[in-house]
Design an enzyme around this catalytic site. Structure first.
Site, mmCIF file in Angstrom:
data_model
loop_
_atom_site.group_PDB
_atom_site.id
_atom_site.type_symbol
_atom_site.label_atom_id
_atom_site.label_comp_id
_atom_site.label_asym_id
_atom_site.label_seq_id
_atom_site.Cartn_x
_atom_site.Cartn_y
_atom_site.Cartn_z
ATOM 1 N N GLY A 25 1.024 -1.474 0.354
ATOM 2 C CA GLY A 25 0.023 -0.081 -0.706
ATOM 3 C C GLY A 25 0.961 1.198 -0.694
ATOM 4 N N LYS A 75 9.356 8.768 -6.576
ATOM 5 C CA LYS A 75 10.140 7.796 -6.372
ATOM 6 C C LYS A 75 11.347 7.347 -7.092
ATOM 7 C CE LYS A 75 7.547 2.359 -7.472
ATOM 8 N NZ LYS A 75 7.888 2.629 -5.442
#
Length: 190
Positions: free
Chosen positions: A52, A75
């Site tokens: 998640g 990211k």
């Protein structure tokens, strides 16, 4: 004579390995001595794949955007990436582009409502669903450790709040010499 040739090859291989280890230690040391980013943000860490991290990052970005906060999403490295832009902002490596529909980076980009190119959101991607340094190695590449930091620094003036999504748990390797926790600490993000 074959024995000596074998010994020379072993010595040469060992020498290269030691040089790489020394270089990794220098890079790690310089990254760990860096000042924290001068910005607000959070570093999202999860202990496994599909726990998640992206979901939480997306929900947080959406909530902040709803409050008119300029959100950056980052990211630093992704592995297990299929049908996504596989690229690297470093000059040393590159891979052919692929369709990036439904990738974590694309979901983050949409949630942050940012026109920033995917390569700024996730500058390093690898195909194998392994720890990033292992996945990179299978492609004959390495995680660009300085890019882990400079990719985040790029966001300093581009957003008010930076959401960084890690790759695995706190002690997971994010590069040959850094863990996810090393990077989060280096960036100064909780």
């Amino acid at each position: 004579m074959d024995k000596f040739a074998s010994d020379d090859a072993t010595t040469s291989t060992e020498h290269v390995r030691l040089l790489r280890a020394e270089q990794a230690c220098r890079i790690r040391s310089s990254l760990l001595k860096s000042e924290p980013l001068n910005m607000s943000g959070v570093f999202i860490i999860g202990t496994d794949t599909e726990v998640g991290k992206t979901y939480q990052a997306v929900k947080l970005a959406q909530a902040l955007c709803a409050r008119s906060i300029r959100v950056g999403v980052y990211k630093p490295v992704a592995s297990g990436v299929v049908d996504q832009v596989i690229s690297d902002l470093s000059a040393s490596t590159s891979s052919p582009p692929h369709d990036h529909m439904h990738s974590d980076a694309t979901l983050l980009q949409a949630a942050a409502q940012t026109p920033v190119p995917i390569e700024r959101i996730c500058p390093q991607s690898f195909r194998a669903p392994l720890a990033p340094p292992m996945a990179a190695g299978l492609e004959g590449r390495a995680v660009d450790e300085p890019l882990l930091r400079t990719g985040a620094e790029w966001w300093t003036n581009a957003c008010d709040f930076l959401i960084v999504e890690g790759a695995g748990g706190a002690l997971s390797p994010i590069s040959a010499s850094l863990t996810v926790l090393d990077l989060a600490s280096n960036l100064g993000l909780p």
